[in-house]
Every structure is written in structure tokens, then in C-alpha cells.
Design a protein around this motif. Structure first.
Motif, PDB file in Angstrom:
ATOM      1  N   MET A 268      18.192  13.946  58.276  1.00  0.00           N
ATOM      2  CA  MET A 268      19.480  14.072  57.590  1.00  0.00           C
ATOM      3  C   MET A 268      20.537  14.638  58.529  1.00  0.00           C
ATOM      4  O   MET A 268      21.672  14.170  58.584  1.00  0.00           O
ATOM      5  N   THR A 269      20.144  15.674  59.265  1.00  0.00           N
ATOM      6  CA  THR A 269      21.079  16.343  60.170  1.00  0.00           C
ATOM      7  C   THR A 269      21.607  15.371  61.212  1.00  0.00           C
ATOM      8  O   THR A 269      22.775  15.416  61.578  1.00  0.00           O
ATOM      9  N   VAL A 270      20.727  14.506  61.679  1.00  0.00           N
ATOM     10  CA  VAL A 270      21.122  13.619  62.766  1.00  0.00           C
ATOM     11  C   VAL A 270      21.900  12.407  62.253  1.00  0.00           C
ATOM     12  O   VAL A 270      22.780  11.894  62.938  1.00  0.00           O
ATOM     13  N   VAL A 271      21.585  11.965  61.031  1.00  0.00           N
ATOM     14  CA  VAL A 271      22.185  10.717  60.550  1.00  0.00           C
ATOM     15  C   VAL A 271      23.518  10.946  59.836  1.00  0.00           C
ATOM     16  O   VAL A 271      24.511  10.275  60.124  1.00  0.00           O
ATOM     17  N   LEU A 272      23.552  11.895  58.906  1.00  0.00           N
ATOM     18  CA  LEU A 272      24.718  11.991  58.021  1.00  0.00           C
ATOM     19  C   LEU A 272      25.975  12.625  58.632  1.00  0.00           C
ATOM     20  O   LEU A 272      27.038  11.995  58.639  1.00  0.00           O
ATOM     21  N   PRO A 273      25.900  13.868  59.115  1.00  0.00           N
ATOM     22  CA  PRO A 273      27.135  14.512  59.564  1.00  0.00           C
ATOM     23  C   PRO A 273      27.943  13.701  60.577  1.00  0.00           C
ATOM     24  O   PRO A 273      29.170  13.640  60.464  1.00  0.00           O
ATOM     25  N   PRO A 274      27.282  13.028  61.543  1.00  0.00           N
ATOM     26  CA  PRO A 274      28.094  12.259  62.503  1.00  0.00           C
ATOM     27  C   PRO A 274      28.987  11.221  61.827  1.00  0.00           C
ATOM     28  O   PRO A 274      30.093  10.948  62.300  1.00  0.00           O
ATOM     29  N   ILE A 275      28.521  10.648  60.706  1.00  0.00           N
ATOM     30  CA  ILE A 275      29.344   9.658  60.003  1.00  0.00           C
ATOM     31  C   ILE A 275      30.633  10.325  59.524  1.00  0.00           C
ATOM     32  O   ILE A 275      31.738   9.835  59.762  1.00  0.00           O
ATOM     33  N   PHE A 276      30.488  11.490  58.874  1.00  0.00           N
ATOM     34  CA  PHE A 276      31.675  12.167  58.346  1.00  0.00           C
ATOM     35  C   PHE A 276      32.610  12.603  59.467  1.00  0.00           C
ATOM     36  O   PHE A 276      33.821  12.435  59.387  1.00  0.00           O
TER      37      PHE A 276
END
Lengths: 789, 235
Positions: A268-276
Motif C-alpha cells: 500500500m505504501t509503495v503503490v498508493l501515495p505516489p499516485i496522490f
């Protein structure tokens, strides 16, 4: 202190642009919150686990055996690399809990005569540990006590090796061995129906007929000791005593689940925040770019007044900075709330005595810095461009954007598009990067939604296959020892039992060259109706005699292709090794199964047909009698209530999925609003004169609105297929990040998931554009035409 | 005669648009003096604004040289030009260029924040007759008032030169006269060398000297022996 005029301009601009600032801040806030929640929880879980394991001395190795003499313990302790070796006796028991209809299962662990164990030290939560000399005193794990409302002094009865005993609870404890307390055959912890029971050594040995012996060793290693070497020597020592293979923390159930949860959080840490953060950076870039374009003359003026390039660049960076600060503050608040929610959720599954948020301020700092960084990244080019505008040029209005006739125009001419439609398309082609980035942002919203709903689809598939097709029994009865198949007949007299089928399970090590895996082989009669092997295509198949069927993941881990020979070492009885060909592989989402034909397996074991487990369907009307009868059965080591388990699993997971889905919808809506609202505002600002001219020329409000809303919706539509693709990518990344020996999440997304994601994003985009559209009604035609750009 | 504030030597500016080269300035030699009010006249594209931008350090010459007192502007980098503008030059533009989100007082403060010996913003605004409108935003001021704020902003740092590009270009004659009065008052009371670009030939009558531009060159220079007061000018 008097505020500088430039700072005052900054603040007023900031407040004037509140809607756009807010739209960007919210996207950034999602990033900060997601990072705070997933990374913060990852750290908290890791820190708490490490502290708990350290303080309560979790063993490094576990070595089960059938029955080994106590005299073997010094030999084990003398193996180089072993710091502490502790023997204990374990056993599974059936529990009869007052006021509970179904039987419950307990795992008994002996407590040494000295009182506290050296390893896997339980934490006393209430009461006291049992007296080492007492015969019927026990401590139980706290979640079991709380779920059943037990307090020290309360009693329940257990079927100890065939003898019914009343046990008195003296205290409740938590143990690092049971952070995730999973009963036999269970899908998730059942606090009410599964107990961990600590009982004095003497009483346990007496009950299980193990005086002077043990059936389990727990081991702590010296730092730097080779786990593999110690395991080899341990296995050699325990082999004559029915050792079934020592294993490390990687195969310890509780630790596997904690680690798997941490892997998920990390994914989750690697996938989601970068999108935002990516979308936020783009939005800052787009909005600030427009502001700088609008303020060209003011920039020129500031330069004429003698403001330095640095001062001007800083002015715009600060605007982005303020936006980031709002996002970060909201994100911190939102993230803290979500982390709290997640911690509460974890408390349902994981039994930690404490959660350490020690590193939390660093997580806040890191998420804040990344938030500021992404805003700065988005602002930097624009700010530098503002700073580099030559003052004399800055004072001139910008040259009108150059439109060229190209391929698109010829296509549009062919299509005989209306002038407004041409305006929409030309504008998209004129700013291709901006259009592409906007579409990308919207596609991320679609992707996040699709990826979130994917869990629902995957779970459906997982449960359909596992329970709808492969395991249709209501109850699994596990015997203390393998029984002759013929004894299944006795079970037919159980009240309410409808279908009864036997199954033989053998603990084995499967090998291919240097690759090996501990697992179990299951064998059933080919005409079994309850527990079955299901192929890729969802067809039920019988395992052909003379070979093995493995789960795809297991075959992959062992590097096996269909037709390859598999070396099978049995870990019980005569520990012989045979070679069987791999006949087929099947997808299986829970566990790493291996299957053989019933006759084949019995023949290899050179025995008349025996069974270890009975799969039963029951008549709901006779449920109570069925359970009462089970309590009287001596040879039962445990039961798994599959139907009940599935129901509570679905309830719990569905609740979590609903919460998650809501969070993701909010997130997707925020991204969509961020992109479309800002995009439409910028478009309106750039085209105010154009649109006002059209109104003066006699275009209706609707026709003019069509241009504004149309462009937004064209982008939103373009974004959909990319969003679907990206959503599949994210879902796939999740399945890869989460797959372990425990389970595999199938990669399935049904079309309705995409449709729903698209619908949410398209409707949100339309609403955002319509909100901006209202400004067209308020357009002051005269004023717009009078002032210069 | 007072010493020159500006001196140029064969000043040339060529705009290279790729296909054609436009000679905005084709070798201009001139001197402008302390306390002098100079009007630059000429058709569009004759080079007036280019000259003003170069004198003000907003733009650089292609060739030739230009001095502000003993300071040679040609060859200065961006940083030095920024310092030069901040310390010595006041600008007034046709479209006022006020910052919309700042009040009259704050627009002036933009300048006083970064200059060494500024007036108080209220004082500068008083000089152009705007004491009652100190805390109004640009949108609340008439065109003439906005332009006078721009003048107050330009002179608040007590510049040695005041460069005005079409200061009355967007105004009607009545408000235009108010602006010209403010300019003349600054020129008289502070002794600021003032250069005014205009299309309005009548304004030339309030100048000490009038320079006419044609095709990037000075075509004629006339000196007024008697100057008219702004109130006597009409258009």
C-alpha cells in the motif's frame, strides 16, 4: 511587525483561490494520509512485533515430535548455535463451554514446573498463572476469555485425551506465539471458539500420558547461528521420536500472518501515495502555471520595481507551499483518524499487548516533507519561468497561442464538426501535455476505484472456488490419530449428520533437487462429494492414481513442470521417501495444497485404508444434538465449523471491504474534483474573452457551456480505458505483493467493477464542470471585453 | 546646465523574429538632464518604448552604450539591472499595472518594502492627491485614481528618474490632467528627471524638451521656452 506588501498579496491570492487551493490540498491530503496510515501502521506493527518478541523471548525454532524422552533435551541443547532449548507438551482438546452450543477447540501448552517458561513468555493480563502442582488449573488467552466473558475463577470443561475434566481459569494471558490465534482449519481467528490453554506440565503430562517425555521443543538461537544447520541436526535427533520437522518463524502461523499483513501495508505504501503526490504535483503545476500567465504584467511590474528573480520565484513557491501546508495538516488529521481506525481493526485480529507508535513523529515529518516536496516539484518549473520572464516582455500581453492546421483539422473537417466541437478539440490538441496529464490524473481516479473494488471481486472468486466448489462440508472433524476408514461408519450414527466422507492427510516434505517445501498431502475417494479438487476452469476433477496434483504456487516454488518427478518424504510413521510424478496443477487460493489418490496414498503407506479427517454435512435442525454428541467423542482432536466460519468471515471481511470501498470512493472523488474543477476554472479563465465574445455574437448560454463542459468530459472519457488498465496494474501489483504461502489473491476484475468506477468518475467530473459552468452565467460581457487580458 | 542623468551613444536595438530583423532603435545619441521633464513623441513602433525600457533597465541594447550618471548600463547582468531599477528608477505604465489584490497603500508599500530611503506610502499618495483613498482596492478606484496610485508607487522610493510610458493613454482628458498635474508636481518638488512617452502631442507643451522619434531615430528636438500648466492642456 508590518507584513510586507508582497506577502500580503500572497495571502490574499491564497484566500481568493480558496476553491482551487482546497481541491489541490485535498488530493495532497489523501497522499499524506495514505502514507501516514500505511507506512505509519507498517512501522507501528513492526516496532510492536519486534519489542513484543524481544521482551517475551519468542522462540526462533519450533520442533514438534511424537514422543521424545526428557533425556534427549540436553543433547538438543548441546547443538552448536542453540542458546536455549525448552521442552513442552502440547495437545489439541475439545472444549465444552457453558452456554455454547457448538464445541470449541483448545490448544494446550504445558507450563514448566518452575512456573514461567524460558521462551514464549506469556504476559499475565489478569489473575495469576496456575499453581505448578494443581491438576485442574489453567490460564487462557485473553481474547478467548473476553469473548466468552470468563474471569479468573470461572470454569469450563475439556475432553482431555478421552477424559472429561473441569478446568478452573486462574488467569488470562497474551503470548507472542499467538498474536494471530488461528484454530485448526480456520480461516480467521475465532475468539469464542478457539482457546489457547496454559496448564502445568505435570497435569498435562498426566493427561496426555507423557510423563518423562515431551512432544515439542522451542529453541532460541545465538545471533549469527545458522538456522538451517540447527534444523538439520534437530531433525536428525528427533527423527527416531516421530519428529515431523523443525521450522522457523517463517512457518509459524501467527508470525506468518503478521508478516503478511506488514507486506500488504508495505505494498500500500509503495503503490498508493505516489499516485496522490503525482496528481497533486500536476495540479499545482497546472494552476500555478495559469496564475503566472495571468500575472505576467504584475511579474513585469515587480521586476521593474526592483524585486529580484529569487523574490519572485519564492513568491510563487510560497503559494504552492501554503497549499501544501493545508493539505499536509488535513492529511495529518485524516491520517491519524484512519490509523486509529486501522489500529482498532487490527485489535480485532491481532492480539498485541501494546501498539508502539514510537516512530510516529518521523512518519509525520516524512509525509509532510514529501507533501511539500511534491508541491514544490509541481511549482518549481513555473516559479522559475516566472522568475526568468524578461521584465520588458512580461509587461506585454502574451502573444495569442498559435493554432496550426494539422491532421486533426482535416479529420475534423471530414467529420463536419460544429464550431464549438472544433474549439474543444483544438484546445486539447493545442495543450497536449496538459490534456494528457489531466486525463492521466482522471485515469488514476478510475484506477484507484477499480483496484479497490477488485478486492470484492477477488474475494468472491476466492470464496466461490474454495467453498462453493472445493470444500462443501459444514464441519471438519479431526482425529487425534489416523483411523481405519471403516470407523467412519460409527460417525453415521451422529445425530444430524447427513453426508460423511473420509480424508487422509499426511505431513510431508516435497522436494525437487535442492528445492523443498513442508506441506501436507490430502487424499480422498475419487467419488467424494464434499471436499474436491477444482481445476483452473472451475471443473471438479479426481486425482488420477499414481501421481500428485499440486497448487500452482507450490509447483512454481519447487520449480516443477507437469510430468516431473516429485520426491515425497513422509514425516510420520515409517519415514520413507517415494517419487511421484506431477500430474496436474490447480489454482488454489488458500494454503499450499498437494493431492493424491486415496488408494495410492494408502498403498504407499502400506496400510488398509485409513482416514485422518471426516468431512460432514449436518442437518441444521439437529445442530444442537450434533454438537452435544461431539463432546462425548474421545478420538477427536479438533473441529472446524466451515459453514459458520465462512459466514463470520464474510461478515467481517464485507464490513472491512465496505469501509475500504467508501474511503476509496472519497479518494477518487477528491482526485476527480481536483483535476476537473481546476481544469475547468483554468479553461474558463483562459477563454473568458472568447466565451464572452461568443455570447455577444449570439451564442446561448447552453452553447457556450457546451464548450467548457465538453472539454472536461472529453478528457474524462479519454481517461477511462487508461484508468481500467492502470487499475488492473495496481490490482495485479497488490496480488503480487500480498501472495504468500498462506493465501493468494486471484487476479479477477469483473466488468461491472470497471463500469462502476467509470460511472463515479464521470458523474463527479460532470458535477465539477457544471459548478464551474455557473460562472458563465455571471460573465460580465462588457467588463470582460473592456479590460485587457 | 545640470549634469546629464542619462547619456547614450549610438544605441541600437534589433528584434530578430527569425524571418525579419526589426530595428527598433537605429543608433540613438542623447542626453537627459537632472530635473528635466522630457516628452518623447512619435508614431507606434518608432522606438520610444524600447528606449524607455533600456533606460529603465528592463531591456538591454543590441549595440551602443548607455550610462546612468557614471554607471554604464550596457553589459550589466540581470542582478545588477535589478539593483539599478530598485535604487534609482520609477516607472509609470499606460495600464497602471496595479496589483489587484493589494490596496492603494499596499501597492505603494510594494516599493517602499524594497527601497533604501522611501517616503511613507501615505505621503507618496498625498503627493498625488489620494489621501482619502488610501485603503481602496484598485477595482474601487477610477482609472485616473489608479494611475495616480501608480505614480505614487513610482515616486515613493524618491527615484532619481521617473519613466512614464503613455501615462494618460487610457484616460479621458479630465482625469488625464489630474495625472499630469501629479507628474509635474513630482518633477517640481522632488526635482526628479522625468521622461514621458505620449501619443498626445498637446502634452508636449508642459515639457522642458520634446524629442520626436521616427524609425528608431530622433528626428527632431525642440525646447519649450514657456511651458503650459497641465490645466491649460486640453484634448
Amino acid at each position: 511587525m508590518v507584513m510586507h506588501a508582497l506577502d500580503r498579496k500572497l495571502l490574499r491570492d491564497f484566500f481568493r483561490l480558496w476553491a482551487q487551493v482546497l481541491a489541490i490540498s485535498m488530493v495532497l491530503a489523501c497522499g499524506v494520509a495514505a502514507l501516514l496510515t500505511s507506512f505509519g501502521m507498517y512501522q507501528a506493527l513492526g516496532d510492536s512485533r519486534d519489542a513484543y518478541y524481544g521482551r517475551n523471548r519468542l522462540a526462533d525454532l519450533w520442533a514438534p515430535a511424537r514422543r521424545a524422552p526428557m533425556s534427549l533435551l540436553p543433547e538438543i541443547a548441546a547443538i552448536p548455535g542453540i542458546r536455549t532449548a525448552e521442552a513442552r507438551t502440547e495437545g489439541m482438546v475439545m472444549l465444552d463451554l457453558p452456554g455454547r452450543e457448538e464445541v470449541a477447540v483448545g490448544q494446550i501448552l504445558s507450563l514448566p514446573a518452575s512456573g514461567e517458561p524460558l521462551l514464549n513468555l506469556p504476559i499475565l493480563r489478569s489473575g495469576r498463572l496456575p499453581d505448578p502442582d494443581a491438576e485442574a488449573e489453567v490460564a487462557v488467552n485473553e481474547p478467548f476469555a473476553l469473548a466468552n466473558g470468563y474471569r479468573p475463577g470461572d470454569r469450563f470443561s475439556a475432553n482431555l485425551n478421552g477424559a472429561r475434566r473441569e478446568l478452573t481459569i486462574t488467569g488470562t494471558v497474551l503470548s507472542p506465539e499467538f498474536i494471530y490465534a488461528l484454530g485448526p482449519g480456520a480461516l480467521m481467528p475465532d475468539k469464542e471458539g478457539f482457546a489457547v490453554i496454559w496448564m502445568p506440565e505435570r497435569a498435562v503430562q498426566a493427561a496426555f500420558d507423557m510423563s518423562g517425555a515431551f512432544n515439542s521443543v522451542t529453541i532460541a538461537l545465538y545471533a549469527g547461528a545458522s538456522e538451517a544447520e540447527v534444523i538439520d541436526r534437530l531433525d536428525a535427533l528427533l527423527d527416531p521420536y516421530g519428529g515431523t520437522g523443525a521450522y522457523g518463524r517463517d512457518r509459524q502461523i501467527s508470525d506468518s500472518f503478521v508478516s503478511s499483513e506488514m507486506d500488504q501495508l508495505w505494498t500500500m505504501t509503495v503503490v498508493l501515495p505516489p499516485i496522490f503526490f503525482g496528481v497533486a504535483a500536476f495540479l499545482v503545476n497546472m494552476v500555478l502555471g495559469r496564475i503566472v500567465a495571468l500575472e505576467r504584467s504584475e511579474i513585469g511590474l515587480l521586476k521593474a520595481l526592483g524585486y529580484s528573480n529569487t523574490a519572485i520565484a519564492m513568491h510563487y513557491l510560497m503559494l504552492a507551499g501554503l497549499t501544501a501546508v493545508v493539505g499536509i495538516l488535513v492529511g495529518w488529521g485524516f491520517g491519524a483518524w484512519m490509523a486509529h481506525g486501522l489500529a482498532t481493526l487490527y485489535a480485532d485480529f491481532f492480539n498485541f499487548p501494546y501498539l508502539i507508535f514510537r516512530g510516529s513523529w518521523t512518519v509525520y515529518a516524512i509525509s509532510g516533507l514529501i507533501g511539500l516536496g511534491s508541491a514544490a516539484f509541481g511549482a518549481l518549473r513555473v516559479a522559475l519561468k516566472a522568475a526568468r520572464l524578461p521584465p520588458a516582455v512580461a509587461m506585454q500581453p502574451p502573444a495569442p497561442p498559435r493554432f496550426r492546421r494539422g491532421l486533426i483539422d482535416r479529420i475534423m473537417a471530414r467529420l463536419r464538426l460544429s464550431q464549438p466541437a472544433m474549439m474543444i478539440l483544438r484546445n486539447l490538441v493545442r495543450w497536449p501535455i496538459r490534456a494528457a496529464a489531466s486525463a492521466l490524473g482522471l485515469s488514476m481516479a478510475v484506477a484507484v476505484l477499480a483496484a479497490a473494488s477488485f478486492f470484492d471481486d477477488a474475494l468472491d472468486k476466492m470464496l466461490d472456488t474454495t467453498f462453493g466448489l472445493a470444500n462443501r462440508q459444514d464441519v471438519v472433524l479431526m482425529f487425534t490419530e489416523d483411523l481405519p476408514e471403516i470407523s467412519l461408519d460409527e460417525l453415521r450414527s451422529l445425530p444430524g449428520a447427513m453426508q460423511i466422507e473420509g480424508q487422509l492427510s499426511e505431513a510431508v516434505i516435497l522436494r525437487n533437487g535442492h528445492l523443498e517445501k513442508h506441506t501436507g498431502i490430502e487424499a480422498r475417494r475419487p467419488d467424494s462429494d464434499l471436499s474436491r479438487v477444482v481445476t483452473d476452469a472451475g471443473r471438479v476433477t479426481a486425482v488420477a492414481p499414481g501421481g500428485l496434483v499440486l497448487t500452482e504456487r507450490l509447483a512454481e516454488q519447487l520449480g516443477l513442470a507437469i510430468g516431473d518427478p516429485v520426491e515425497v518424504e513422509f514425516l510420520s510413521g515409517r519415514r520413507e521417501t517415494v517419487s511421484l510424478p506431477l500430474h496436474a496443477t490447480i489454482p488454489q487460493y488458500i494454503g499450499l495444497g498437494a493431492y493424491a489418490d486415496f488408494e495410492t496414498l494408502n498403498a504407499i503407506r502400506r496400510q488398509a485404508p485409513r482416514v485422518s479427517v471426516a468431512n460432514v454435512t449436518i442437518d441444521e435442525a439437529h445442530r444442537a444434538e450434533f454438537h452435544r454428541a461431539l463432546n462425548e467423542m474421545p478420538a477427536l482432536a479438533g473441529t472446524a465449523m466451515l459453514t459458520d466460519m465462512l459466514r463470520s468471515f464474510k461478515d467481517t471481511i464485507q464490513k472491512n471491504i465496505d469501509i475500504t470501498a467508501t474511503v476509496y470512493i472519497v479518494i477518487a472523488v477528491l482526485i476527480t474534483v481536483g483535476v476537473t474543477y481546476n481544469g475547468a476554472r483554468i479553461q474558463l479563465s483562459e477563454r473568458a474573452r472568447e466565451l464572452a465574445s461568443l455570447r455577444i455574437l449570439g451564442f446561448s448560454r447552453g452553447e457556450v457551456s457546451f464548450i467548457l463542459v465538453g472539454e472536461t468530459m472529453v478528457l474524462a472519457l479519454l481517461a477511462q480505458p487508461f484508468g481500467w488498465l492502470a487499475g488492473m496494474g495496481i490490482a495485479w501489483a497488490f496480488t503480487q505483493g500480498v501472495t504468500s504461502d498462506l493465501y493468494e489473491i486471484p487476479f479477477v476484475i469483473v466488468p461491472s467493477t470497471f463500469a462502476r468506477a467509470s460511472l463515479i468518475v464521470l458523474v463527479t467530473a460532470l458535477v465539477s464542470a457544471l459548478i464551474v459552468r455557473r460562472r458563465i452565467d455571471r460573465l460580465d460581457l462588457v467588463a470582460v471585453m473592456k479590460t485587457r487580458e | 546646465m545640470a549634469p546629464p542623468v542619462f547619456r547614450t551613444e549610438n544605441l541600437t536595438k534589433v528584434y530578430d523574429t527569425g524571418k525579419v530583423k526589426v530595428h527598433a532603435l537605429a543608433g540613438v545619441d542623447l542626453e537627459l538632464y537632472e530635473g528635466e521633464l522630457t516628452v518623447l513623441l512619435g508614431p507606434s513602433g518608432s522606438g520610444k518604448s524600447t528606449l524607455l525600457n533600456i533606460l529603465g533597465g528592463l531591456d538591454t541594447a543590441t549595440s551602443g552604450r548607455v550610462w546612468f550618471r557614471d554607471l554604464e548600463l550596457t553589459g550589466m547582468g540581470d542582478r545588477q539591472l535589478t539593483a539599478y531599477r530598485r535604487d534609482h528608477v520609477g516607472f509609470v505604465f499606460q495600464f497602471y499595472n496595479l496589483v489587484a489584490s493589494l490596496t492603494a497603500r499596499e501597492n505603494v508599500q510594494l516599493v517602499t518594502d524594497v527601497s533604501k530611503h522611501p517616503m511613507r506610502p501615505a505621503e507618496a499618495l498625498a503627493l498625488v492627491g489620494l489621501e482619502p483613498r488610501l485603503d481602496h482596492f484598485p477595482a474601487e478606484l477610477s482609472g485616473g485614481e489608479q494611475q495616480r496610485v501608480a505614480i505614487a508607487r513610482a515616486i515613493a522610493k524618491r527615484p532619481e528618474v521617473l519613466l512614464c510610458d503613455e501615462p494618460t493613454g487610457a484616460l479621458d482628458s479630465k482625469t488625464g490632467v489630474q495625472v499630469l498635474e501629479a507628474l509635474q508636481r513630482v518633477n517640481d518638488e522632488l526635482g526628479t528627471a522625468t521622461v514621458v512617452i505620449t501619443h498626445n502631442a498637446m502634452i508636449r507643451k508642459m515639457a522642458h524638451r520634446v524629442l520626436r522619434f521616427q524609425d528608431g531615430r530622433i528626428s527632431s528636438v525642440e525646447t519649450n521656452d514657456t511651458r503650459l500648466a497641465p490645466s491649460e492642456i486640453e484634448w
